[in-house]
Write a protein that holds these residues in place. Structure first.
Motif, PDB file in Angstrom:
ATOM      1  N   ASP A  99       0.701   5.241   1.104  1.00 25.29           N
ATOM      2  CA  ASP A  99      -0.070   6.189   1.911  1.00 25.29           C
ATOM      3  C   ASP A  99       0.097   7.584   1.314  1.00 25.29           C
ATOM      4  OD1 ASP A  99      -1.140   7.906   3.772  1.00 25.29           O
ATOM      5  OD2 ASP A  99      -0.063   7.080   5.482  1.00 25.29           O
ATOM      6  N   ASN A 109      -7.316  -7.143  -0.859  1.00 23.11           N
ATOM      7  CA  ASN A 109      -8.370  -6.458  -0.140  1.00 23.11           C
ATOM      8  C   ASN A 109      -8.486  -5.043  -0.689  1.00 23.11           C
ATOM      9  OD1 ASN A 109     -10.339  -6.126   1.814  1.00 23.11           O
ATOM     10  ND2 ASN A 109      -9.011  -6.660   3.530  1.00 23.11           N
ATOM     11  N   ASP A 110      -9.652  -4.401  -0.512  1.00 18.81           N
ATOM     12  CA  ASP A 110      -9.813  -3.029  -0.981  1.00 18.81           C
ATOM     13  C   ASP A 110      -9.397  -2.003   0.070  1.00 18.81           C
ATOM     14  OD1 ASP A 110     -11.925  -3.470   0.724  1.00 18.81           O
ATOM     15  OD2 ASP A 110     -13.447  -2.640  -0.603  1.00 18.81           O
ATOM     16  N   HIS A 111      -9.099  -2.463   1.280  1.00 17.50           N
ATOM     17  CA  HIS A 111      -8.574  -1.608   2.335  1.00 17.50           C
ATOM     18  C   HIS A 111      -7.597  -2.426   3.173  1.00 17.50           C
ATOM     19  CE1 HIS A 111     -12.073  -3.628   4.045  1.00 17.50           C
ATOM     20  NE2 HIS A 111     -11.434  -3.580   5.199  1.00 17.50           N
ATOM     21  N   PRO A 112      -6.556  -1.802   3.709  1.00 18.22           N
ATOM     22  CA  PRO A 112      -5.543  -2.566   4.428  1.00 18.22           C
ATOM     23  C   PRO A 112      -6.023  -3.041   5.802  1.00 18.22           C
ATOM     24  CG  PRO A 112      -5.027  -0.238   4.557  1.00 18.22           C
ATOM     25  CD  PRO A 112      -6.208  -0.372   3.649  1.00 18.22           C
ATOM     26  N   THR A 113      -5.584  -4.217   6.161  1.00 20.10           N
ATOM     27  CA  THR A 113      -5.810  -4.735   7.503  1.00 20.10           C
ATOM     28  C   THR A 113      -4.617  -4.296   8.339  1.00 20.10           C
ATOM     29  OG1 THR A 113      -6.953  -6.627   6.530  1.00 20.10           O
ATOM     30  CG2 THR A 113      -6.307  -6.813   8.852  1.00 20.10           C
ATOM     31  N   GLU A 168      -4.521   8.391   3.072  1.00 21.91           N
ATOM     32  CA  GLU A 168      -5.317   7.392   2.350  1.00 21.91           C
ATOM     33  C   GLU A 168      -4.405   6.285   1.860  1.00 21.91           C
ATOM     34  OE1 GLU A 168      -8.206   6.866  -1.540  1.00 21.91           O
ATOM     35  OE2 GLU A 168      -7.503   8.864  -1.001  1.00 21.91           O
ATOM     36  N   SER A 213      -3.892   0.720  -2.729  1.00 21.01           N
ATOM     37  CA  SER A 213      -3.263  -0.555  -3.060  1.00 21.01           C
ATOM     38  C   SER A 213      -2.301  -0.406  -4.222  1.00 21.01           C
ATOM     39  CB  SER A 213      -4.315  -1.600  -3.416  1.00 21.01           C
ATOM     40  OG  SER A 213      -3.684  -2.810  -3.798  1.00 21.01           O
ATOM     41  N   GLU A 266      -3.212  -9.977   3.836  1.00 23.28           N
ATOM     42  CA  GLU A 266      -4.621  -9.875   3.448  1.00 23.28           C
ATOM     43  C   GLU A 266      -5.152 -11.231   2.983  1.00 23.28           C
ATOM     44  OE1 GLU A 266      -6.142  -7.185   4.091  1.00 23.28           O
ATOM     45  OE2 GLU A 266      -4.483  -5.775   4.277  1.00 23.28           O
ATOM     46  N   TRP A 322       0.837  -1.200   0.000  1.00 19.05           N
ATOM     47  CA  TRP A 322       0.000   0.000   0.000  1.00 19.05           C
ATOM     48  C   TRP A 322       0.868   1.245   0.000  1.00 19.05           C
ATOM     49  CZ3 TRP A 322      -5.182  -1.258   0.056  1.00 19.05           C
ATOM     50  CH2 TRP A 322      -5.496  -2.554   0.467  1.00 19.05           C
TER      51      TRP A 322
END
Length: 66
Positions: free
Chosen positions: A13, A52-56, A17, A20, A47, A11
């Motif tokens: 940043d 995934n569409d958002h990070p864990t 925000e 990916s 993930e 990802w």
């Protein structure tokens, strides 16, 4: 080594925000990732397989600030 139902994902940043950059398969030496302009940090998370569409963020394994 991750289980088959998980993968590494990178990802970028940008202004808080997380965007990916793509998946990081463990069976390849070279991986093509999406370029993220103005990324303030690069982050790798674990993930579900397929990404995934958002990070864990609880599964953040590595990061570097720019």
């Amino acid at each position: 080594q991750l289980p088959e139902d998980q993968t590494y994902q990178m990802w970028g940043d940008v202004d808080g925000e997380m965007i990916s950059m793509g998946l990081l398969p463990t069976d390849k030496d070279l991986v093509m990732l999406k370029y993220i302009d103005k990324a303030e940090s690069l982050n790798i998370t674990i993930e579900p397989a397929g990404g995934n569409d958002h990070p864990t963020v609880e599964k953040l394994v590595s990061y570097v600030t720019m």
